[in-house]
Write an enzyme that holds these catalytic residues in place. Structure first.
Site, PDB file in Angstrom:
ATOM      1  N   ARG A 152     -10.273 -11.275   0.835  1.00 52.49           N
ATOM      2  CA  ARG A 152     -10.897 -12.169  -0.090  1.00 52.49           C
ATOM      3  C   ARG A 152     -10.216 -13.767  -0.171  1.00 52.49           C
ATOM      4  O   ARG A 152     -11.324 -15.062  -0.286  1.00 52.49           O
ATOM      5  CB  ARG A 152     -11.699 -12.102  -1.295  1.00 52.49           C
ATOM      6  CG  ARG A 152     -10.403 -11.752  -2.079  1.00 52.49           C
ATOM      7  CD  ARG A 152     -10.518 -11.367  -3.289  1.00 52.49           C
ATOM      8  NE  ARG A 152     -10.951  -9.124  -3.239  1.00 52.49           N
ATOM      9  CZ  ARG A 152     -11.273  -8.612  -4.081  1.00 52.49           C
ATOM     10  NH1 ARG A 152     -11.655  -8.800  -5.238  1.00 52.49           N
ATOM     11  NH2 ARG A 152     -11.285  -7.310  -3.781  1.00 52.49           N
ATOM     12  N   LYS A 193       1.359  -1.207   0.170  1.00 59.16           N
ATOM     13  CA  LYS A 193       0.053  -0.211  -0.042  1.00 59.16           C
ATOM     14  C   LYS A 193       1.080   1.150  -0.160  1.00 59.16           C
ATOM     15  O   LYS A 193       1.648   1.213   0.702  1.00 59.16           O
ATOM     16  CB  LYS A 193      -0.802  -0.038   1.413  1.00 59.16           C
ATOM     17  CG  LYS A 193      -2.106  -0.846   1.221  1.00 59.16           C
ATOM     18  CD  LYS A 193      -2.930  -0.708   2.601  1.00 59.16           C
ATOM     19  CE  LYS A 193      -4.120  -1.701   1.825  1.00 59.16           C
ATOM     20  NZ  LYS A 193      -5.114  -1.983   1.007  1.00 59.16           N
TER      21      LYS A 193
END
Ligand code: BES
Ligand code: MG
Ligand code: ZN
Length: 498
Positions: free
Chosen positions: A345, A269
């Site tokens: 996920r 990130k």
């Protein structure tokens, strides 16, 4: 916090602060109730000077010179026909902050004739407790915070205890979730999350199972463990179960994303991604464990509830996931990891397969899953995806009762094409546009089709940077109240008079 009812005569009342709820409408008549303690003409003039119309959350306070009664806070409640429990929560939170620093008795005079008594009482209790919460665990020399301890509802004929008795367990669940989310990632590690879940299970007689890396590997959880590989910390798969005393008619599962830190992995990130905030990537697990704490204490009949978290960190080391790796989940599906930052996920995939093996009547997962959902709905509304009309409706109703923002989003099956992989069964990341929809479609691949399932993306709601109604800035504990309402209060109609 204690809630009780008292007669309305303010003259003989022994508390020091009164909060008076004023509807948008004929102000003069409503103020009659205060005639005992303050001159009406004076009050009217001040309210007029301040342009006070009685909109929800408008506030005006007065210092009084009676013996005991020191302060009067007038708070707007809006139009009577629009007054719902959440209006009461919003207004009461604003009034409560005005009274912060007082641990004394607070009296409420609200227009009880327009609101269902016990719903109003519950809303007031929740608002007082949750809007005055402050997390001081990490200060070396914390200041003392005084929160109102005694609430007296003045002039309320009678209150039913069922809902009142839910206030403390539910608020404790929300506070636990806020503390879990607020704790920094060097303290709230996957093991610590598992420890806290174990503590809860002991205190409230829940069954607890914690699986380690080896046990997860034996179950074929290659997707979850692939995320955990890049961290020095051990993954912990948490499974708590609440069972009522007599056999339950329904079995439900709550699954929470539990990334105690999400660096993004090799798709690190950077820039606006706000890596420093990614301790809150376990907000889904906090909601689920908070709900476990509340449900354990409330002990509802007829319902068995499972709480599941595949906890780990998304970090970088020599054995971390490479962008491009192909991994296999516990239902046998192969996944090409085209972005290591779409890690939630991957952990949820194996958690959902595990949940389906319990053969429940329904499954709900909560996850800080996508930045796209934050862009779409902001910090007051979570996204809801479900192909079950019935389950979606139940959750929407529960959220409406609790005032937690929830908005149904489309499960657009044609977007599944965006997840096609050249090599594996599916890839974990689709195009940027519609990113929270493809995330939901990815999860769908790991849920047995016949089991009603809903996915709630709480990336925006699990944290707020502003004081937001009953949520002071910081971790919100979003989801606990809606999950508990959904599991425990399906049968209680939520009516407002008129
Ligand atoms: N934990 C993040 C999602 C997130 C973003 C939560 C902002 C809270 C605030 C998640 O793991 C993530 O990184 N998602 C990516 C997915 C993308 C790579 C497809 C995102 O949303 O950018
Ligand atoms: Mg990520
Ligand atoms: Zn994440």
């Amino acid at each position: 916090m204690q809630i009780s009812q008292k007669s309305i005569s303010l003259k003989n009342w022994d508390g020091s602060i009164v909060i008076f709820g004023l509807l948008n409408g004929d102000i003069e008549t409503q103020l009659e109730l205060l005639a005992d303690v303050i001159e009406k003409d004076y009050l009217l003039q001040v309210l007029k000077d301040q342009n006070f119309g009685g909109e929800v959350g408008e506030i005006c306070s007065f210092n009084l010179t009676q013996d005991k009664l020191m302060k009067l806070v007038i708070i707007g409640l809006g139009k009577p026909e629009k007054l719902l429990a959440d209006g009461i929560r919003q207004a009461t939170s604003i009034a409560a902050r005005e009274c912060l620093g007082s641990s004394e008795k607070i009296g409420f005079i609200y227009p009880w004739e327009v609101i269902d008594y016990s719903i109003a009482a519950k809303a007031i209790g929740e608002a007082i407790r949750l809007s005055t919460f402050k997390d001081l665990r990490f200060r070396s020399n914390p200041e003392e915070i005084k929160r109102p301890e005694k609430i007296e509802l003045l002039g309320l004929p009678q209150i039913e205890n069922t809902l009142i008795n839910q206030i403390s367990p539910i608020c404790a669940g929300v506070e636990l979730a806020r503390e879990l989310v607020g704790a920094p990632p060097n303290i709230l590690t996957p093991s610590e999350l598992a420890n806290q879940a174990l503590e809860i299970s002991k205190e409230f007689k829940l069954e607890a199972k914690i699986l380690n890396r080896k046990q997860c590997a034996e179950k074929g959880m290659g997707s979850y463990l692939a995320v955990a590989k890049g961290s020095d910390l051990e993954p912990k798969f948490i499974h708590l179960t609440y069972k009522p005393n007599s056999p339950a008619q329904k079995k439900i599962v709550m699954v929470g994303k539990g990334l105690t830190f999400d660096s993004g992995g090799y798709n690190l990130k950077v820039g606006a991604a706000q890596i420093e905030k990614m301790k809150y990537d376990m907000g889904g697990s906090a909601a689920v464990i908070g709900a476990a704490r509340a449900i354990g204490e409330l002990a509802p009949e007829n319902i068995e509830v499972h709480f599941i978290v595949a906890a780990c960190e998304n970090m970088i080391n020599g054995s971390a996931l490479h962008p491009g790796d192909i991994i296999t989940a516990s239902n046998g599906k192969t996944i090409e990891v085209n972005n290591t930052d779409a890690e939630g996920r991957l952990t949820l995939a194996d958690a959902l397969v595990y949940a389906c093996k319990l053969e429940p009547d329904s499954i709900v997962d909560l996850a800080t899953l996508t930045g796209a959902c934050v862009i779409a709905l902001g910090d007051e509304i979570a996204g809801l995806w479900s192909e079950s009309e019935e389950l979606a409706k139940e959750l929407e109703i529960a959220a409406e009762h609790t005032g937690e923002g929830l908005w149904r989003m489309p499960m657009r099956n044609s977007y599944r094409k965006g997840l096609k992989s050249m090599l594996a069964d599916i890839k974990n990341t689709g195009p940027r546009a519609g990113g929270s929809i493809t995330a939901a479609l990815f999860l769908k691949e790991f849920v047995t089709e016949s089991i009603p399932w809903a996915h709630i993306d709480i990336a925006g709601t699990c944290w707020t940077d502003k004081d937001n109604g009953i949520n002071p800035s910081g971790a919100t504990g979003y989801g606990v109240r809606t999950l508990v309402e959904w599991a425990c209060n399906k049968a209680i109609p939520h009516t407002i008079k008129n």
